[in-house]
Scaffold this active site. Structure first.
Site, PDB file in Angstrom:
ATOM      1  N   GLU A   1      -2.557  55.580  36.908  1.00  0.00           N
ATOM      2  CA  GLU A   1      -2.597  56.630  37.689  1.00  0.00           C
ATOM      3  C   GLU A   1      -2.210  57.698  36.963  1.00  0.00           C
ATOM      4  O   GLU A   1      -2.720  58.635  36.905  1.00  0.00           O
ATOM      5  CB  GLU A   1      -2.005  56.487  39.078  1.00  0.00           C
TER       6      GLU A   1
ATOM      7  N   GLU B   1     -11.795  55.334  33.563  1.00  0.00           N
ATOM      8  CA  GLU B   1     -11.196  54.235  33.923  1.00  0.00           C
ATOM      9  C   GLU B   1     -10.572  53.399  32.728  1.00  0.00           C
ATOM     10  O   GLU B   1      -9.433  52.719  32.715  1.00  0.00           O
ATOM     11  CB  GLU B   1     -11.901  53.051  34.610  1.00  0.00           C
TER      12      GLU B   1
ATOM     13  N   GLU C   1      -5.610  57.830  41.755  1.00  0.00           N
ATOM     14  CA  GLU C   1      -5.234  58.947  41.028  1.00  0.00           C
ATOM     15  C   GLU C   1      -4.999  60.412  41.482  1.00  0.00           C
ATOM     16  O   GLU C   1      -5.480  61.272  40.962  1.00  0.00           O
ATOM     17  CB  GLU C   1      -5.514  58.988  39.544  1.00  0.00           C
TER      18      GLU C   1
HETATM   19 ZN   LIG Z   1      -8.266  54.534  37.454  1.00  0.00          ZN
END
Ligand SMILES: [Zn+2]
Length: 850
Positions: A300, A322, A268
């Protein structure tokens, strides 16, 4: 790894007195290597100049260091990945001139030469601590600053970074790309990609204005770049997230690059996202692959807000970063794209990943203690991504969907361009929902392990009808992690009828403690299937009562909706893994259900699990029989599949990977040489390789056949497939050659390494592979010492002798893991390998006992 670690305490002490304003980073990428020129000028202030101060840098050589106008001797100041800065003032400017190495491991600045046209492509990958492989930097996420990159590159190249650039010629005939300074961002999301990349442009017009969009790929992949589809997903994502977060996309233009030999799925980088270029499909793939790619694109993009605009202070909140992106991407996929059943895929793949990880001896709380960089590198795992996302999904239900979204909006508005911890997010969620999250956090984030929910039912006949006379849900926890939790749970009652298995009733309740009565069930007619955790409200393992299990064995495909079907499949797979369901029964179940399973992601998960059941979890004494049944069952499903369908492709791949009987192997040969064909089946490059690899494993195709196939496919992907095929050859000498190549630094490119490891260890070659067990345990520590983290991890996990299902392998792995000199990252990988083997051993015993 040695000498280049950074601890949380060091990072905290550095951030306590430093404030970094800006970087000017000048890179000279005009030479072919092995190194490139890097000049980094950093301006920063210190509240307490007597405190230790250093820049992070991994360079081949440091030419000069200038601190506040005075030269510093690099020989004294540069050591073990750090440029020590003594005598700093309150206001400082330091310039470090160095030569850094182009990398071939996907860490730092990766360099790749395309075998098709010999063009050179570069891209950076900096998470977690690898910006320091490209320029001198304060490498920690909370020292945000403005970065201004200037890059000299060959004049036919394109250079892409986090902002837009002006291009001017240099005196030597190269081009100079001068990028605008970024907003304050963390070093791990800065990026530089350079090469003769092909570009496609479009735009997104939204409520806040127009965002320029661009897609980049290697020139040799242009024909596979389906730009319309990717732009479409991108625009849908922008519209969804800008509305959900009530905050305009913060980084100007949005560039997405498909890059070679990438280690992960994607990264990202702010406004400059990189993806593994296997995501540009050169051969036919099933819809599951498009769904997975869309999920990655949206993941992303979610990070642009959650992660890039607002960033974790330290890596202990990596899970939140995440998990949030994973949860948000599935939400966006389900609500803004054609993959409206995205939560079904989540229940079948992410959850299985999370369950596996959470039952390993190395599991950890979702919110883990991260004391240093080694901890964080090993934590990109199923807890951080998948369990965290499952838990977040549950948190949304806990605080309420609208309250959760409102809290998020306040969070972005308040913390834009800053750094935060979990407490900052919870403060906003608590303010919106009025709920205290302390207890929730303790149960779900601070304690590891997964519970099992098991229905316990009393049944009696009453006037010719079977009814429940008692009903409760029993909650279990493993002894090592005994926490019982509060679960919001739905129970579905399904009856078999002419329209399949349909839901008659749904009961929602809170489950807590060891036993929760369900009075609503008492007196109800017994259901053909009673499904605990229907609608997937909580993170748990589930079990079935005996009669429900019988129903699933006959009728699982008759379940109408994909989500309960997927939950049932995940429950059954989990029972297989826990040795509560034999491999033989599981294989029958998959063969019964897979032909009618409509969700391609579920189909592919089942085919993969079926293969594991046959090759690793079945009784070795009767395995040949089960192999034959699996292969012939798949062959029947192949014949029943609609010509040209995704099912046909998935089944052909599974069947050919399982084929053992001489007539099946002969059919693969005939398909490859064109003497027979299958209606609707197109033999494109990747399918041809897949079939050829099977012949290689069976000893029916040799090096010449591999070379001949490569001759027709001289691409990076073709070379990868050929490397896999060579490693899969059954001869001892071929295995030794693959082993030596993996163990010799620089012998293999990043993707050849990945492919060689993928081909090396077919379970049915366990005999010849047994001769490498000693070498593995002898060499594992030196691999970790000598290679970079990602390469070491790939080798140590990829070569772990997991097809040798024996107590001896478990013992050796554990003994080495417990040795005092074994680094903790290696210890973790060894213990996880041992746990997998132990699980297989238990499953084999289960299968042997019938
Ligand atoms: Zn990620």
């Amino acid at each position: 790894m040695p000498g280049t670690n950074l601890t949380r305490l060091e990072a905290e002490s550095r951030a306590a007195h430093l404030d970094v304003q800006s970087y000017d980073v000048m890179l000279d990428l005009t030479s072919d290597g092995p190194t490139f020129g890097s000049t980094s000028t950093v301006r920063f202030t210190s509240q307490d100049p007597s405190q230790p101060c250093w820049l992070d840098l991994i360079a081949e050589e440091v030419d000069s260091i200038t601190l506040n106008g005075a030269p510093v001797d690099p020989g004294t100041a540069y050591h073990a990945g750090r440029v020590t800065l003594t005598g700093i003032a309150e206001q400082n400017e330091v310039t470090v001139v160095a030569r850094c190495a182009y990398m071939s491991t996907g860490e730092g600045l990766h360099r790749f030469i395309d075998p098709v046209d010999k063009e050179t492509y570069l891209y950076s990958q900096f998470e977690v601590p690898d910006a320091r492989r490209v320029f001198a930097v304060f490498e920690q996420p909370d020292l945000k600053a403005s970065f201004a990159f200037t890059v000299d590159a060959p004049e036919d190249w394109t250079v892409v970074s986090n902002t837009t650039a002006e291009v001017t010629p240099t005196a030597t005939g190269a081009s100079r790309w001068t990028f605008a300074p970024t907003q304050p961002i963390s070093s791990y999301i800065t990026a530089v990609c350079a090469g003769p990349y092909h570009v496609e442009r479009s735009e997104y017009r939204g409520a806040h204005g127009t965002t320029p969009l661009a897609l980049y790929c290697r020139r040799s992949l242009v024909e596979h770049l389906d730009a319309d589809e990717i732009f479409d997903v991108t625009r849908r994502g922008f519209a969804f997230f800008e509305d959900l977060f009530d905050y305009p996309y913060p980084f100007g233009a949005y560039d997405q690059l498909f890059v070679p030999e990438f280690n992960a799925g994607a990264m990202e980088n702010a406004a400059c996202v990189t993806y593994r270029d296997e995501y540009l499909f050169r051969s036919r793939v099933t819809d599951a692959a498009y769904e997975r790619r869309a999920e990655t694109i949206l993941h992303e993009m979610a990070h642009m807000w959650f992660g890039d605009l607002v960033t974790m202070t330290w890596w202990n909140d990596l899970w939140l970063n995440e998990s949030f992106a994973t949860w948000a991407s599935v939400l966006a996929e389900a609500e803004a794209t054609r993959w409206t059943e995205a939560w079904t895929t989540f229940a079948s793949s992410e959850k299985l990943w999370a369950l596996r990880q959470d039952q390993l001896p190395t599991t950890h709380p979702v919110s883990a203690e991260i004391t240093d960089l080694e901890d964080v590198e090993t934590n990109f795992d199923g807890i951080t991504y998948a369990k965290g996302a499952a838990v977040l999904k549950q948190l949304v239900a806990w605080v309420g969907r609208e309250e959760f979204f409102a809290g998020l909006r306040r969070y972005f508005a308040r913390h834009a361009w800053g750094n935060t911890t979990l407490a900052d997010l919870f403060a906003e969620l608590e303010a919106e929902s009025g709920r205290d999250l302390t207890a929730w956090e303790a149960e779900w984030l601070l304690t590891p392990g997964v519970n099992t929910l098991r229905p316990v039912l009393g049944v009696a006949e009453n006037a010719g009808l079977e009814q429940y006379t008692s009903a409760s849900i029993h909650q279990e926890a493993p002894p090592e992690h005994p926490t019982l939790r509060r679960h919001r749970v739905a129970i579905g009652l399904y009856d078999a009828g002419p329209d399949g298995l349909t839901r008659r009733d749904r009961i929602e309740l809170d489950v807590a403690g060891e036993r929760t009565e369900v009075p609503e069930l008492v007196g109800q007619r017994v259901a053909d299937l009673l499904l605990v955790n229907d609608d997937d409200l909580t993170f748990t393992k589930i079990r079935f009562d005996a009669s429900s299990l019988g129903t699933l064995e006959k009728h699982i495909a008759d379940l109408h909706d994909s989500l309960p079907r997927s939950l049932a499949w995940t429950g059954l797979t989990d029972m297989l893994r826990d040795a509560e369901l034999s491999a033989t029964r599981y294989v029958s179940l998959v063969l019964t259900g897979v032909g009618r399973e409509s969700d391609l992601s579920v189909v592919q998960t089942l085919l993969a699990q079926g293969r594991v059941a046959v090759e690793l979890f079945s009784n070795p004494e009767t395995r040949d029989e089960l192999r034959a049944r699996w292969a012939s069952g798949l062959a029947r499903r192949v014949r029943q599949a609609e010509p040209g369908s995704d099912h046909q492709l998935a089944l052909v791949r599974a069947w050919s990977a399982a084929a053992t009987a001489p007539e099946d192997v002969a059919e693969i040969s005939a398909l490859l040489d064109g003497s027979v064909s299958m209606p609707g089946l197109v033999l494109d490059h990747d399918l041809r390789w897949h079939l050829l690899q099977r012949l290689v494993i069976k000893g029916r195709a040799d090096d010449d056949a591999i070379e001949a196939e490569l001759e027709t496919d001289r691409t990076a992907a073709g070379e990868r497939q050929a490397a896999l095929a060579r490693a899969a050859r059954p001869q001892r000498a071929a295995k030794q050659a693959a082993w030596d190549a993996v163990m010799t630094p620089s012998a293999l490119s990043n993707s050849e390494m990945e492919a060689t490891l993928a081909g090396f260890m077919p379970a049915e070659q366990a005999d010849v592979l047994a001769t490498f067990v000693d070498a593995y345990f002898d060499q594992v520590l030196s691999v970790y010492e000598e290679r970079t983290f990602h390469t070491a991890e790939r080798i140590i996990e990829g070569l772990f002798p997991r097809v040798q299902v024996s107590p001896q392998v478990i013992d050796r792995a554990r003994t080495l893991a417990e040795a005092a000199s074994t680094p903790k990252a290696v210890r973790r990988m060894l213990l996880e390998g041992a746990a997998d083997v132990e699980r297989a051993l238990r499953a084999q015993h289960r299968d042997a006992s019938g």
